[in-house]
Design a protein around this motif. Structure first.
Motif, PDB file in Angstrom:
ATOM      1  N   GLU A 140     -73.817  16.941  12.769  1.00 55.74           N
ATOM      2  CA  GLU A 140     -72.382  16.944  12.474  1.00 55.74           C
ATOM      3  C   GLU A 140     -72.188  17.649  11.140  1.00 55.74           C
ATOM      4  O   GLU A 140     -72.950  17.434  10.203  1.00 55.74           O
ATOM      5  CB  GLU A 140     -71.761  15.540  12.496  1.00 55.74           C
ATOM      6  N   TRP A 141     -71.192  18.528  11.093  1.00 53.11           N
ATOM      7  CA  TRP A 141     -70.959  19.342   9.901  1.00 53.11           C
ATOM      8  C   TRP A 141     -69.537  19.871   9.890  1.00 53.11           C
ATOM      9  O   TRP A 141     -68.855  19.889  10.901  1.00 53.11           O
ATOM     10  CB  TRP A 141     -71.948  20.512   9.820  1.00 53.11           C
ATOM     11  N   VAL A 142     -69.139  20.300   8.708  1.00 51.40           N
ATOM     12  CA  VAL A 142     -67.834  20.935   8.510  1.00 51.40           C
ATOM     13  C   VAL A 142     -68.095  22.261   7.809  1.00 51.40           C
ATOM     14  O   VAL A 142     -68.853  22.330   6.846  1.00 51.40           O
ATOM     15  CB  VAL A 142     -66.904  20.063   7.643  1.00 51.40           C
ATOM     16  N   GLU A 143     -67.482  23.301   8.307  1.00 51.22           N
ATOM     17  CA  GLU A 143     -67.647  24.630   7.723  1.00 51.22           C
ATOM     18  C   GLU A 143     -66.491  24.910   6.759  1.00 51.22           C
ATOM     19  O   GLU A 143     -65.331  24.652   7.080  1.00 51.22           O
ATOM     20  CB  GLU A 143     -67.648  25.660   8.850  1.00 51.22           C
ATOM     21  N   LEU A 169     -64.800  17.561  -0.279  1.00 54.38           N
ATOM     22  CA  LEU A 169     -64.531  17.466   1.150  1.00 54.38           C
ATOM     23  C   LEU A 169     -64.587  15.985   1.482  1.00 54.38           C
ATOM     24  O   LEU A 169     -65.585  15.325   1.166  1.00 54.38           O
ATOM     25  CB  LEU A 169     -65.589  18.240   1.941  1.00 54.38           C
ATOM     26  N   SER A 170     -63.524  15.454   2.075  1.00 56.47           N
ATOM     27  CA  SER A 170     -63.485  14.017   2.346  1.00 56.47           C
ATOM     28  C   SER A 170     -62.980  13.734   3.751  1.00 56.47           C
ATOM     29  O   SER A 170     -62.379  14.595   4.398  1.00 56.47           O
ATOM     30  CB  SER A 170     -62.604  13.305   1.323  1.00 56.47           C
ATOM     31  N   TYR A 213     -67.664  14.360  -0.373  1.00 59.93           N
ATOM     32  CA  TYR A 213     -68.748  15.232  -0.823  1.00 59.93           C
ATOM     33  C   TYR A 213     -68.188  16.109  -1.930  1.00 59.93           C
ATOM     34  O   TYR A 213     -67.129  16.727  -1.768  1.00 59.93           O
ATOM     35  CB  TYR A 213     -69.278  16.098   0.319  1.00 59.93           C
ATOM     36  N   ARG A 214     -68.884  16.204  -3.036  1.00 61.59           N
ATOM     37  CA  ARG A 214     -68.450  17.039  -4.169  1.00 61.59           C
ATOM     38  C   ARG A 214     -69.366  18.251  -4.269  1.00 61.59           C
ATOM     39  O   ARG A 214     -70.584  18.113  -4.356  1.00 61.59           O
ATOM     40  CB  ARG A 214     -68.506  16.245  -5.477  1.00 61.59           C
ATOM     41  N   THR A 233     -59.881  12.926   9.824  1.00 59.54           N
ATOM     42  CA  THR A 233     -59.278  14.068   9.144  1.00 59.54           C
ATOM     43  C   THR A 233     -60.241  14.550   8.076  1.00 59.54           C
ATOM     44  O   THR A 233     -60.716  13.749   7.275  1.00 59.54           O
ATOM     45  CB  THR A 233     -57.939  13.687   8.474  1.00 59.54           C
ATOM     46  N   ALA A 234     -60.545  15.838   8.100  1.00 58.13           N
ATOM     47  CA  ALA A 234     -61.336  16.469   7.046  1.00 58.13           C
ATOM     48  C   ALA A 234     -60.345  17.080   6.059  1.00 58.13           C
ATOM     49  O   ALA A 234     -59.420  17.792   6.464  1.00 58.13           O
ATOM     50  CB  ALA A 234     -62.238  17.546   7.621  1.00 58.13           C
ATOM     51  N   THR A 235     -60.526  16.761   4.772  1.00 56.87           N
ATOM     52  CA  THR A 235     -59.617  17.270   3.748  1.00 56.87           C
ATOM     53  C   THR A 235     -60.419  17.989   2.673  1.00 56.87           C
ATOM     54  O   THR A 235     -61.358  17.423   2.115  1.00 56.87           O
ATOM     55  CB  THR A 235     -58.807  16.131   3.099  1.00 56.87           C
ATOM     56  N   LEU A 236     -60.054  19.229   2.394  1.00 64.12           N
ATOM     57  CA  LEU A 236     -60.681  20.034   1.362  1.00 64.12           C
ATOM     58  C   LEU A 236     -59.738  20.090   0.166  1.00 64.12           C
ATOM     59  O   LEU A 236     -58.569  20.446   0.315  1.00 64.12           O
ATOM     60  CB  LEU A 236     -60.952  21.449   1.886  1.00 64.12           C
TER      61      LEU A 236
END
Length: 156
Positions: free
Chosen positions: A65-68, A84-85, A92-93, A134-137
């Motif tokens: 599992e990953w986010v680009e 990224l949260s 993740y910082r 929800t992925a938040t950058l």
């Protein structure tokens, strides 16, 4: 027909055509995913929130599992201090990662050695929910630059 009437009709026709073109250019969200309008040249790309195969809890499964995160500009961007949260507050910082122009980095959940194209959260638990999340950058000032939400069955 007078010149002013013709001009008004032509202007109305041009405006209507522009509205149709604009409406056609809007992305469809038939999959139920919600995408915030990007406010930055660095945006979320593909997201693999459901690790392929069974969720075994192994490091291989966690890293499935990953986010680009993608830099859409031609200039490099330093992501130092960006985060990224997820919806549960897992965060993740980025630490002094210089993302080249027109390139991406994958943020994996598990443990690994960071490179220019892959970084690791070093988590022993899954972070991204398969059901809904929800992925938040956020940039180094804490401002949301992009977010992506999903619900079960709507893999990007």
């Amino acid at each position: 027909m007078s010149t002013s009437t013709t001009a008004r009709r032509t202007a109305a026709l041009v405006l209507a055509a522009g509205a149709l073109v604009g409406a056609a250019a809007l992305p469809a969200s038939a999959d139920g995913a919600h995408r915030a309008a990007p406010r930055s040249s660095v945006v979320l790309g593909e997201i693999q929130y459901d690790s392929p195969g069974r969720d075994t809890g192994s490091n291989r499964s966690l890293n499935g599992e990953w986010v680009e995160v993608t830099n859409a500009t031609c200039r490099a961007v330093n992501l130092d201090g960006w985060t990224l949260s997820d919806s549960d507050g897992n965060r993740y910082r980025f630490d002094n990662l210089r993302l080249a122009g027109r390139s991406s980095v994958r943020v994996h959940t598990g443990v690994g050695n960071d490179t220019r194209t892959d970084v690791y959260q070093d988590s022993r638990n899954y972070i991204w929910s398969n059901r809904a999340d929800t992925a938040t950058l956020r940039n180094d000032r804490g401002r949301v630059v992009d977010s992506e939400s999903w619900r079960r069955g709507n893999q990007r």
